[in-house]
Design a protein around this motif. Structure first.
Motif, PDB file in Angstrom:
ATOM      1  N   ARG A 121      17.672 -54.742 -40.494  1.00 54.46           N
ATOM      2  CA  ARG A 121      16.752 -54.733 -39.351  1.00 54.46           C
ATOM      3  C   ARG A 121      15.670 -55.788 -39.472  1.00 54.46           C
ATOM      4  NH1 ARG A 121      14.616 -48.898 -40.162  1.00 54.46           N
ATOM      5  NH2 ARG A 121      12.968 -49.759 -38.881  1.00 54.46           N
ATOM      6  N   TYR A 122      15.421 -56.268 -40.691  1.00 52.45           N
ATOM      7  CA  TYR A 122      14.202 -57.046 -40.931  1.00 52.45           C
ATOM      8  C   TYR A 122      14.462 -58.559 -40.949  1.00 52.45           C
ATOM      9  CZ  TYR A 122      11.734 -52.736 -41.777  1.00 52.45           C
ATOM     10  OH  TYR A 122      11.154 -51.515 -41.605  1.00 52.45           O
ATOM     11  N   PRO A 123      13.429 -59.335 -40.608  1.00 53.09           N
ATOM     12  CA  PRO A 123      13.596 -60.797 -40.557  1.00 53.09           C
ATOM     13  C   PRO A 123      14.068 -61.413 -41.875  1.00 53.09           C
ATOM     14  CG  PRO A 123      11.575 -60.172 -39.438  1.00 53.09           C
ATOM     15  CD  PRO A 123      12.099 -58.921 -40.089  1.00 53.09           C
ATOM     16  N   PHE A 124      13.727 -60.793 -43.026  1.00 46.86           N
ATOM     17  CA  PHE A 124      14.175 -61.401 -44.280  1.00 46.86           C
ATOM     18  C   PHE A 124      15.694 -61.434 -44.363  1.00 46.86           C
ATOM     19  CE2 PHE A 124      13.383 -56.921 -45.760  1.00 46.86           C
ATOM     20  CZ  PHE A 124      14.654 -56.611 -46.209  1.00 46.86           C
ATOM     21  N   TYR A 144      10.856 -47.067 -47.376  1.00 46.81           N
ATOM     22  CA  TYR A 144      11.019 -48.501 -47.562  1.00 46.81           C
ATOM     23  C   TYR A 144       9.987 -49.262 -46.748  1.00 46.81           C
ATOM     24  CZ  TYR A 144      13.996 -47.581 -43.488  1.00 46.81           C
ATOM     25  OH  TYR A 144      14.497 -47.122 -42.294  1.00 46.81           O
ATOM     26  N   PHE A 145       9.803 -50.513 -47.148  1.00 45.45           N
ATOM     27  CA  PHE A 145       8.790 -51.367 -46.538  1.00 45.45           C
ATOM     28  C   PHE A 145       9.454 -52.624 -45.986  1.00 45.45           C
ATOM     29  CE2 PHE A 145       7.055 -49.119 -50.215  1.00 45.45           C
ATOM     30  CZ  PHE A 145       6.104 -48.328 -49.594  1.00 45.45           C
ATOM     31  N   ASP A 146       8.741 -53.289 -45.070  1.00 45.47           N
ATOM     32  CA  ASP A 146       9.360 -54.448 -44.416  1.00 45.47           C
ATOM     33  C   ASP A 146       9.427 -55.689 -45.309  1.00 45.47           C
ATOM     34  OD1 ASP A 146       6.750 -55.123 -44.453  1.00 45.47           O
ATOM     35  OD2 ASP A 146       6.474 -55.214 -42.277  1.00 45.47           O
ATOM     36  N   ASN A 147       8.944 -55.575 -46.549  1.00 47.28           N
ATOM     37  CA  ASN A 147       9.101 -56.701 -47.479  1.00 47.28           C
ATOM     38  C   ASN A 147      10.338 -56.546 -48.359  1.00 47.28           C
ATOM     39  OD1 ASN A 147       8.352 -54.629 -49.106  1.00 47.28           O
ATOM     40  ND2 ASN A 147       6.434 -55.548 -49.802  1.00 47.28           N
ATOM     41  N   GLY A 148      11.133 -55.482 -48.126  1.00 45.45           N
ATOM     42  CA  GLY A 148      12.369 -55.308 -48.879  1.00 45.45           C
ATOM     43  C   GLY A 148      12.248 -54.374 -50.073  1.00 45.45           C
ATOM     44  N   ILE A 149      11.076 -53.794 -50.286  1.00 42.35           N
ATOM     45  CA  ILE A 149      10.911 -52.836 -51.381  1.00 42.35           C
ATOM     46  C   ILE A 149      11.197 -51.429 -50.851  1.00 42.35           C
ATOM     47  CG2 ILE A 149       9.245 -51.754 -52.941  1.00 42.35           C
ATOM     48  CD1 ILE A 149       7.848 -54.458 -53.147  1.00 42.35           C
ATOM     49  N   SER A 150      11.955 -50.670 -51.628  1.00 35.93           N
ATOM     50  CA  SER A 150      12.226 -49.284 -51.258  1.00 35.93           C
ATOM     51  C   SER A 150      12.067 -48.399 -52.478  1.00 35.93           C
ATOM     52  CB  SER A 150      13.635 -49.134 -50.674  1.00 35.93           C
ATOM     53  OG  SER A 150      14.612 -49.511 -51.619  1.00 35.93           O
ATOM     54  N   ASP A 205       4.185 -51.442 -38.911  1.00 33.53           N
ATOM     55  CA  ASP A 205       4.919 -52.394 -38.089  1.00 33.53           C
ATOM     56  C   ASP A 205       6.377 -51.976 -37.951  1.00 33.53           C
ATOM     57  OD1 ASP A 205       2.691 -53.863 -37.728  1.00 33.53           O
ATOM     58  OD2 ASP A 205       3.119 -55.283 -39.346  1.00 33.53           O
ATOM     59  N   VAL A 227       2.426 -48.510 -43.798  1.00 39.12           N
ATOM     60  CA  VAL A 227       3.377 -49.358 -43.087  1.00 39.12           C
ATOM     61  C   VAL A 227       3.497 -48.889 -41.650  1.00 39.12           C
ATOM     62  CG1 VAL A 227       5.748 -50.161 -42.996  1.00 39.12           C
ATOM     63  CG2 VAL A 227       4.628 -49.796 -45.189  1.00 39.12           C
ATOM     64  N   ASN A 242      10.515 -45.239 -41.487  1.00 37.05           N
ATOM     65  CA  ASN A 242      10.804 -45.769 -42.813  1.00 37.05           C
ATOM     66  C   ASN A 242      10.659 -44.703 -43.899  1.00 37.05           C
ATOM     67  OD1 ASN A 242       8.059 -45.547 -42.450  1.00 37.05           O
ATOM     68  ND2 ASN A 242       7.594 -47.166 -43.912  1.00 37.05           N
ATOM     69  N   TRP A 286      19.267 -50.320 -44.125  1.00 37.70           N
ATOM     70  CA  TRP A 286      18.088 -50.551 -43.295  1.00 37.70           C
ATOM     71  C   TRP A 286      17.624 -52.002 -43.367  1.00 37.70           C
ATOM     72  CZ3 TRP A 286      13.997 -52.335 -46.165  1.00 37.70           C
ATOM     73  CH2 TRP A 286      14.070 -52.124 -47.544  1.00 37.70           C
ATOM     74  N   GLU A 287      17.989 -52.695 -44.434  1.00 39.43           N
ATOM     75  CA  GLU A 287      17.507 -54.070 -44.616  1.00 39.43           C
ATOM     76  C   GLU A 287      17.927 -54.992 -43.469  1.00 39.43           C
ATOM     77  OE1 GLU A 287      19.157 -52.320 -46.902  1.00 39.43           O
ATOM     78  OE2 GLU A 287      18.255 -52.519 -48.888  1.00 39.43           O
ATOM     79  N   SER A 323       4.127 -44.829 -47.556  1.00 39.85           N
ATOM     80  CA  SER A 323       5.194 -45.030 -46.570  1.00 39.85           C
ATOM     81  C   SER A 323       4.824 -44.459 -45.219  1.00 39.85           C
ATOM     82  CB  SER A 323       6.491 -44.385 -47.066  1.00 39.85           C
ATOM     83  OG  SER A 323       6.942 -45.040 -48.217  1.00 39.85           O
TER      84      SER A 323
END
Lengths: 411, 177
Positions: free
Chosen positions: B119-122, A214-220, B22, B20, A163, B116-117, B16
């Protein structure tokens, strides 16, 4: 004679009713030996049939194995071919372009191949790649021609972590909606909006280095240290931001620029972003009445089903005696653009823009309505009508009423 | 000003790089293990020929590279590992389909610089339960990601392909509404 008649009678009877004659014949019971022979013969026949069935199954299995081997061989040939052609596979080509027709009320109309762009990329490894964008604007470039040949992107990117990425070279500045994504099918309007032309000088590229994560909550986030603007302080383009782009062409790099962006895309269809770009000296020289400048930009995009909305606000604050005296120390613009897609291939939009730039012709408000039609997902036809009212009429700064037609593609 | 900028940058990189951890990625084995409670069945094959090949090409907009596709199936559930180019690089996706529609979708490998978005569950959660219409389209819209149009498009195509192929492997099970 009598014995002949009896024989004839017996033969006639036999021919007419043989069953009755045979039925009258006493049955012959097979002996145990005969039965054993029959059983042996039947057993042999069963064994032969079993063998035949086994052979058939074996042949079918062999056929399956041969078919599988053939498929594997084909796939292996494909893989080997891919290996031979790995350089080709790791090199990508793309592009986009757009042709515009502008019909101005009371002025000459124009037909312009506004942009012809080719992308070239190459994957050195899974974590190191190259990307470039080569553009010809207005069809013909050269002395006394309207067009330009430009390398807008040419950078090497590294994946530092899953990321976290870094890149160095010439790249697009992380600001606004259109600066990084401007293929014609991705926005409404034949011409790009004016805020992201006059205030955010799209397409805006610089040379330097950048990091993004970027982070898995959608913030980059993005951060870039780059070459800066070199704006003029005199003449017809004095304090005009767009004219300050050096385009990384023997760019003066006495004073660098620092640009950061935060973006949230954690809800599908929604994008919220904000950028700040600090120009440590917007002219690259001292004592000329224009010192540092900061660009603030924020925007929102929301698409839900057939409805869409884009809104953007951008503002420059400059320091310096000359820029303040000219009243150009504060330049800003904003627009709002609702849209609706009644069908998958058709989109309608309206846009209102308000601009306050450096030149008279950069200070106006404008209404625009239009439509996009996508006959293919990578091809777009556009039509729009726009009406511009300048704040004050002067030479080169007139109201504009025009309709535009455009065709664009990407691949 | 430069001092403030330098400190902010160092802070962002540290977060970063270390906070993070996960990863949304799974290996193919992990994906199949999760799909079939730790004991995936032996793979089966669907051959791309005739109408199946034609429909797969229509859905993707180009021929599928290969003459067969492996899948894993048990109790009217099937799992697929498929690939499609986003902007320039292939995106590898694991998809599980059951009788009610798409059960889950996981991006197993993503090689694009942007987008990249997806890839994520959201983002991928909105595919849950989606089905095919009679003309092999998704039965409800998927909200995209600005600037990641091509990656989103690739996932939508692979979802349609998996739902279509599932119909070909479960006789009499028409997932169309």
């Amino acid at each position: 004679m009598k014995s002949y008649s009896l024989a004839m009678a017996f033969a006639t009877c036999l021919l007419c009713n043989p069953i009755s004659v045979l039925a009258a014949t006493p049955p012959v019971t097979p002996t145990i030996e005969q039965l054993w022979d029959i059983i042996q013969a039947q057993q042999a026949e069963i064994e032969a049939l079993k063998k035949q069935q086994h052979d058939t199954a074996q042949k079918a299995e062999n056929a399956d194995e041969k078919a599988e081997a053939a498929v594997v061989a084909v796939e292996e040939v494909d893989a080997k071919t891919a290996g031979v052609a790995s350089w080709v596979d790791k090199t990508t080509i793309g592009g986009y372009g757009e042709l515009h027709y502008n019909n101005f009320e009371g002025e000459d109309n124009e037909l312009d191949l506004h942009r012809f762009v080719l992308f070239f990329g190459h994957e050195f490894t899974d974590s190191i790649r190259f990307f470039s964008e080569f553009e010809i604007e207005h069809s013909v470039a050269g002395d006394d021609e309207d067009g330009e040949v430009e390398v807008e992107q040419a950078y090497v990117e590294f994946d530092l972590r899953e990321n976290l990425q870094a890149k160095g070279g010439v790249f697009l500045m992380p600001v606004g909606i259109l600066n990084e994504t401007h293929e014609p099918g991705t926005f409404y309007g034949v011409e790009r909006n004016n805020v992201e032309n006059i205030i955010v000088p799209s397409t805006w590229w610089e040379g330097g280095g950048a990091v993004n994560g970027y982070f898995d909550n959608g913030i980059s986030w993005d951060f870039a240290i780059t070459s800066g603007l070199e704006m003029e302080t005199e003449g017809k383009n004095a304090f005009r931001v767009r004219s300050g782009r050096q385009k990384v062409s023997n760019a003066t790099a006495n004073d660098l620029a620092y640009t950061g962006r935060l973006k949230y895309t954690g809800i599908p269809g929604l994008e919220l972003a904000g950028t700040a770009s600090y120009q440590s000296n917007a002219t690259q020289s001292n004592n000329d009445g224009l010192n540092e400048g900061i660009l603030y930009e924020t925007h929102a995009i929301y698409n839900k089903g057939p409805f869409g909305l884009r809104a953007l606000y951008a503002r420059w604050d400059f320091n310096g005696s000359a820029v303040s005296a000219a009243g150009d120390d504060d330049q800003y613009g904003w627009y709002i653009e609702p849209s609706y897609k009644p069908w998958q291939k058709v989109g309608l939009y309206s846009r209102y823009e308000k601009l306050d730039g450096a030149r008279d012709q950069d200070q106006f408000d404008q209404w625009e309505v239009g439509a996009n039609y996508w006959p293919h997902e990578d091809v777009v036809l556009k039509v729009d009508y726009r009406s511009r009212n300048v704040d004050r009429n002067s030479s080169g700064a007139d109201d504009i009423d025009a309709f535009d037609l455009g065709i664009g593609y990407q691949f | 000003m430069q001092t403030v900028i330098s400190k902010a940058l160092a802070f962002l990189i540290l977060i970063s790089a270390y906070v993070v951890a996960d990863s949304p990625y799974q290996s193919s084995e992990e994906f199949l293990g999760e799909a079939f409670a730790g004991s995936p069945p032996a793979p089966k094959t669907i051959w791309l020929k005739g109408e199946v090949k034609e429909k797969a090409g229509e859905i993707l907009g180009h021929s599928y590279p290969g003459i067969r596709i492996r899948y894993w199936g048990r109790d009217k559930r099937t799992a697929w590992i498929l690939e499609e180019i986003g902007k320039t690089q292939p995106i590898t996706v694991g998809i599980v389909v059951d009788e009610t529609g798409l059960e889950s979708i996981r991006v197993l490998a993503f090689r694009e610089s942007r987008g990249w978005e997806v890839r994520y569950p959201f983002f991928t959660d909105q595919f849950s339960g989606i089905r095919l219409t009679a003309d092999n389209q998704l039965d409800r819209p998927i909200d995209g990601i600005s600037g990641a149009t091509l990656s989103v498009r690739a996932l939508k195509k692979l979802t349609r392909l998996a739902l279509y192929l599932h119909q070909q492997t479960v006789p009499g099970d028409d997932a169309s509404p």
